[in-house]
Design a protein around this motif. Sequence first.
Motif, PDB file in Angstrom:
ATOM      1  N   LEU A   1       0.844  -1.180   0.000  1.00 39.71           N
ATOM      2  CA  LEU A   1       0.000   0.000   0.000  1.00 39.71           C
ATOM      3  C   LEU A   1       0.883   1.233   0.000  1.00 39.71           C
ATOM      4  CD1 LEU A   1      -3.241   0.768   1.473  1.00 39.71           C
ATOM      5  CD2 LEU A   1      -1.416   2.122   2.413  1.00 39.71           C
ATOM      6  N   THR A   2       1.100   1.813  -1.139  1.00 40.44           N
ATOM      7  CA  THR A   2       1.837   3.054  -1.183  1.00 40.44           C
ATOM      8  C   THR A   2       1.022   4.021  -2.013  1.00 40.44           C
ATOM      9  OG1 THR A   2       3.076   1.972  -2.924  1.00 40.44           O
ATOM     10  CG2 THR A   2       4.185   2.283  -0.835  1.00 40.44           C
ATOM     11  N   ALA A   3       0.471   4.993  -1.355  1.00 38.81           N
ATOM     12  CA  ALA A   3      -0.268   6.011  -2.082  1.00 38.81           C
ATOM     13  C   ALA A   3       0.760   6.870  -2.796  1.00 38.81           C
ATOM     14  CB  ALA A   3      -1.075   6.854  -1.111  1.00 38.81           C
ATOM     15  N   ARG A   4       0.846   6.730  -4.096  1.00 37.82           N
ATOM     16  CA  ARG A   4       1.874   7.453  -4.817  1.00 37.82           C
ATOM     17  C   ARG A   4       1.476   8.916  -4.963  1.00 37.82           C
ATOM     18  NH1 ARG A   4       3.627   5.067 -10.064  1.00 37.82           N
ATOM     19  NH2 ARG A   4       1.419   5.068 -10.563  1.00 37.82           N
ATOM     20  N   THR A   5       2.468   9.772  -4.932  1.00 38.63           N
ATOM     21  CA  THR A   5       2.167  11.193  -5.062  1.00 38.63           C
ATOM     22  C   THR A   5       1.778  11.489  -6.504  1.00 38.63           C
ATOM     23  OG1 THR A   5       4.427  11.713  -5.607  1.00 38.63           O
ATOM     24  CG2 THR A   5       3.844  11.751  -3.289  1.00 38.63           C
ATOM     25  N   GLU A   6       1.130  12.640  -6.674  1.00 34.67           N
ATOM     26  CA  GLU A   6       0.696  13.024  -8.010  1.00 34.67           C
ATOM     27  C   GLU A   6       1.887  13.156  -8.945  1.00 34.67           C
ATOM     28  OE1 GLU A   6      -1.559  16.520  -7.545  1.00 34.67           O
ATOM     29  OE2 GLU A   6      -3.346  15.458  -6.858  1.00 34.67           O
ATOM     30  N   ARG A   7       2.975  13.669  -8.398  1.00 31.92           N
ATOM     31  CA  ARG A   7       4.166  13.855  -9.208  1.00 31.92           C
ATOM     32  C   ARG A   7       4.664  12.512  -9.756  1.00 31.92           C
ATOM     33  NH1 ARG A   7       8.583  17.527  -9.466  1.00 31.92           N
ATOM     34  NH2 ARG A   7       7.516  18.990  -8.115  1.00 31.92           N
ATOM     35  N   GLU A   8       4.656  11.505  -8.871  1.00 34.13           N
ATOM     36  CA  GLU A   8       5.110  10.181  -9.304  1.00 34.13           C
ATOM     37  C   GLU A   8       4.190   9.601 -10.370  1.00 34.13           C
ATOM     38  OE1 GLU A   8       7.210   8.526  -5.236  1.00 34.13           O
ATOM     39  OE2 GLU A   8       5.052   8.368  -5.509  1.00 34.13           O
ATOM     40  N   ILE A   9       2.879   9.792 -10.138  1.00 35.61           N
ATOM     41  CA  ILE A   9       1.913   9.272 -11.097  1.00 35.61           C
ATOM     42  C   ILE A   9       2.122   9.929 -12.455  1.00 35.61           C
ATOM     43  CG2 ILE A   9      -0.548   9.239 -11.677  1.00 35.61           C
ATOM     44  CD1 ILE A   9      -1.057   8.969  -8.649  1.00 35.61           C
ATOM     45  N   LEU A  10       2.256  11.269 -12.440  1.00 28.04           N
ATOM     46  CA  LEU A  10       2.467  12.007 -13.688  1.00 28.04           C
ATOM     47  C   LEU A  10       3.735  11.506 -14.367  1.00 28.04           C
ATOM     48  CD1 LEU A  10       1.805  14.343 -15.589  1.00 28.04           C
ATOM     49  CD2 LEU A  10       3.273  15.786 -14.197  1.00 28.04           C
TER      50      LEU A  10
ATOM     51  N   ARG B   1       3.907   7.629 -22.138  1.00 31.15           N
ATOM     52  CA  ARG B   1       3.464   8.335 -23.333  1.00 31.15           C
ATOM     53  C   ARG B   1       4.653   8.651 -24.245  1.00 31.15           C
ATOM     54  NH1 ARG B   1       3.142  13.496 -25.144  1.00 31.15           N
ATOM     55  NH2 ARG B   1       4.345  14.257 -23.378  1.00 31.15           N
ATOM     56  N   ARG B   2       5.726   9.186 -23.648  1.00 31.03           N
ATOM     57  CA  ARG B   2       6.898   9.538 -24.439  1.00 31.03           C
ATOM     58  C   ARG B   2       7.501   8.310 -25.096  1.00 31.03           C
ATOM     59  NH1 ARG B   2      10.467  12.575 -20.235  1.00 31.03           N
ATOM     60  NH2 ARG B   2      12.053  12.191 -21.789  1.00 31.03           N
ATOM     61  N   PHE B   3       7.491   7.234 -24.355  1.00 27.35           N
ATOM     62  CA  PHE B   3       8.017   5.980 -24.876  1.00 27.35           C
ATOM     63  C   PHE B   3       7.274   5.575 -26.147  1.00 27.35           C
ATOM     64  CE2 PHE B   3      10.296   2.103 -24.321  1.00 27.35           C
ATOM     65  CZ  PHE B   3      11.249   2.400 -23.367  1.00 27.35           C
ATOM     66  N   ALA B   4       5.944   5.559 -26.027  1.00 34.87           N
ATOM     67  CA  ALA B   4       5.125   5.130 -27.163  1.00 34.87           C
ATOM     68  C   ALA B   4       5.332   6.057 -28.354  1.00 34.87           C
ATOM     69  CB  ALA B   4       3.658   5.107 -26.749  1.00 34.87           C
TER      70      ALA B   4
ATOM     71  N   ALA C   1      10.066  18.747 -29.780  1.00 36.39           N
ATOM     72  CA  ALA C   1      10.550  18.800 -28.401  1.00 36.39           C
ATOM     73  C   ALA C   1       9.358  18.809 -27.446  1.00 36.39           C
ATOM     74  CB  ALA C   1      11.402  20.042 -28.187  1.00 36.39           C
ATOM     75  N   GLY C   2       8.292  19.501 -27.840  1.00 37.14           N
ATOM     76  CA  GLY C   2       7.092  19.537 -27.013  1.00 37.14           C
ATOM     77  C   GLY C   2       6.429  18.179 -26.904  1.00 37.14           C
ATOM     78  N   LEU C   3       6.511  17.405 -27.996  1.00 42.23           N
ATOM     79  CA  LEU C   3       5.850  16.091 -27.985  1.00 42.23           C
ATOM     80  C   LEU C   3       6.603  15.101 -27.124  1.00 42.23           C
ATOM     81  CD1 LEU C   3       4.674  15.658 -31.671  1.00 42.23           C
ATOM     82  CD2 LEU C   3       3.278  16.026 -29.652  1.00 42.23           C
ATOM     83  N   VAL C   4       7.932  15.083 -27.262  1.00 41.99           N
ATOM     84  CA  VAL C   4       8.669  14.033 -26.555  1.00 41.99           C
ATOM     85  C   VAL C   4       9.274  14.510 -25.249  1.00 41.99           C
ATOM     86  CG1 VAL C   4       9.184  12.780 -28.667  1.00 41.99           C
ATOM     87  CG2 VAL C   4      10.794  14.484 -27.835  1.00 41.99           C
ATOM     88  N   GLY C   5       9.312  15.815 -25.008  1.00 40.33           N
ATOM     89  CA  GLY C   5       9.975  16.296 -23.797  1.00 40.33           C
ATOM     90  C   GLY C   5       9.019  17.035 -22.897  1.00 40.33           C
TER      91      GLY C   5
END
Lengths: 187, 531
Positions: B6-15, B22-25, B134-138
Amino acid sequence: MSSPSSSSSSPSPSPTGKYTILLVDDNPDLLESIRFAISTLGDGDLRVETATDGAHGLERVYELHPDCVVVDVKMPNMNGYQMVLALRGDPETASIPLVLLSALVQDHDQAAGMLAGADQYLTKPTPPRKILEAIYRCIRLTEQERQQRLENLATQRLEGDDEKDPFSSFRRKDEPPPTTDGIWQRR
Amino acid sequence: MIELSLTARTEREILHDYERQRRFALLRAMTPAFILIATLVLVVIGVALVLLPVTGLARNGMIATIILLAGTDVVLIAGLLALRRGWLNLATGLVAGISAITAAMSLAIWGSSVGIDLFAMIELTPFSIVVVMAGLVGSRWAIIWATLLMNVATVALLFVLMPTVSVAPLWYQERPLILAVSLIYQWLFTVIMIVIWRTFARTLIEIGTAYERAKQLESLKDAFISSVNHELRTPLMTMLTYMETLRERPNALPTAQLVSVLEHVCEVGENLSDLVKSILSARHIDQDAVHFTAKEVLVRPVVETAIRLVDAPRMGTDRVPVQQRDLHVSVPETLQVWCDPIRLQQILTNLFSNALKYSNPGTPIEMRARNVTITTPLEEWESDEPIQLSESSGNISQRSARKGGMSRGWRRGAPTLSMVEFVVRDYGEGIPPDQIPLLFNRFVRLPRDLASSISGNGLGLYLCRLYTEAMGGRIWVKSSGVEGEGSIFYLLLPADAATAALRQQSNQQSATAATATTTITASPATQQVVA
């Protein structure tokens, strides 16, 4: 505890009982009810002692050298599996028959109990007759059979034989293997 | 045994996680396409070089372009390999970097071989495409860095390269205009990409957080069910053992003893029935929570009742007499709150009994209530409650004043709220901070408690939150999770009808949420020890 039965209603365990049974469970009400059932329905040859957590139970085992231990799984301080492992690990206590009595009813819980070295795995609620049967089956192992179990355990330790059923020494010859005797049995 | 991660992940981690995916794909699909395009252009130029009679500088330019494209292909393939290895940042750098270099170099090659002409102007377009990429992948910073890089390249190339003879007069005349407009266009793309990135990130955070919470709640509910299973089976077996034994030996006991056994069995049965009821009623709680009658209530009598009730009820096997614990209660005698007294008492009883259950015998429990004035949105208000509750109350207002002085009061729309703050503190095991966000949900119990013998049905704090929010208040907890430091539960309720009405409004239009600092002023509370 305000339980009225603890003082008045439970017949005091007969001090001359031939066999000592140790019940370990963190619920005092349940302990009291099983004690009542054993002393009422038993053959009068059972002396019932109780402990309310794993660590306390372990102390009582060394103190009483019981003929059979009935252990709950979910307990504070030391759970049932840990207690079974501890008892099986010490040659002095390794041959004491153990019955696990637990509310965990999944197959893997039962398997874990048997793998830890329990002789029987009962799930709550178990009818009092079944508990008595399990206890009697355990304590009516003859002295010779117990000796045999101890020796088997020792040889297995030495040989490190993993192929063989590691718990065969804990079962009587005429007892069916655990696959048909409750482990996989669904309630 | 129940083992839960049970680790409630922070929003930053989730993002971070979702962004990575997304960047990978994106890179996985984009890089091969780039390789294909670069190779096609390379082949076309190669064929043209062989078939057309090109000589001199133009020929040199075509050869240089072929070398450039071949190099681009090599780097893109390296990027693809890095991607396969999972080195996302390296792959991003390689692909984005080589795109920028190729864009700048192709203009440089053309300009230095042929000179600046009309075609060279078209070559300025890819500069903006690099920003989009750069906006798409970064991230945001990748976009800004890419823009700066392309700005520098644009300025340098436009000043270094010489125009062809035919456009030379026009070129020197229009160069400042071309430079300014291309830089403006590049920044226009930057702004568009950053806006897209921001909205996208917000959506990702919202969806991702909701999904993660749902997943965690699901596994917590499973764990809860297996725990409640244990708590149902044990009393059931106690009853059945007595019953079946007596059925078999009806005459085993004299009547007096039989009655006391039966009384005991009934007691066990009642406990069991309470447990079942509390679990089943959880289904209706949500609807019931809104039905209450609020009125002006004196806080102290309610607190006293709550404490008495903690002491009285059957709490299964963990009955802890409250008298054995030091309970420091400080409530001003005249303090009033606008709420349903029964609800308040239920919430407080719950908080007290939790404090008792989850801390060791001998450790103190502290409780205080006071008036606070809140000028920020309630959801963001942080109590400045000092660590030691038994400090004199004069300190509170000092701290508050200091904090108030630091605040930036630039946010509009947050009305001044007069609230009553209740604080209940124990010195027990505390709550691991990563598990706090889940704590007030239905059927949630900490993995630690599921494995222990402390009984609970995972509903107490859920009820507290439902009741509190229905009455226009807020409940939250602070804990370091360090054993012995315990947890501090905070409860805010409206102090008067006007505030309650304000809260009611804001509940209905609870669309506003943002960050702001706090301005609070606390009215000095008189220290009163009740128990």
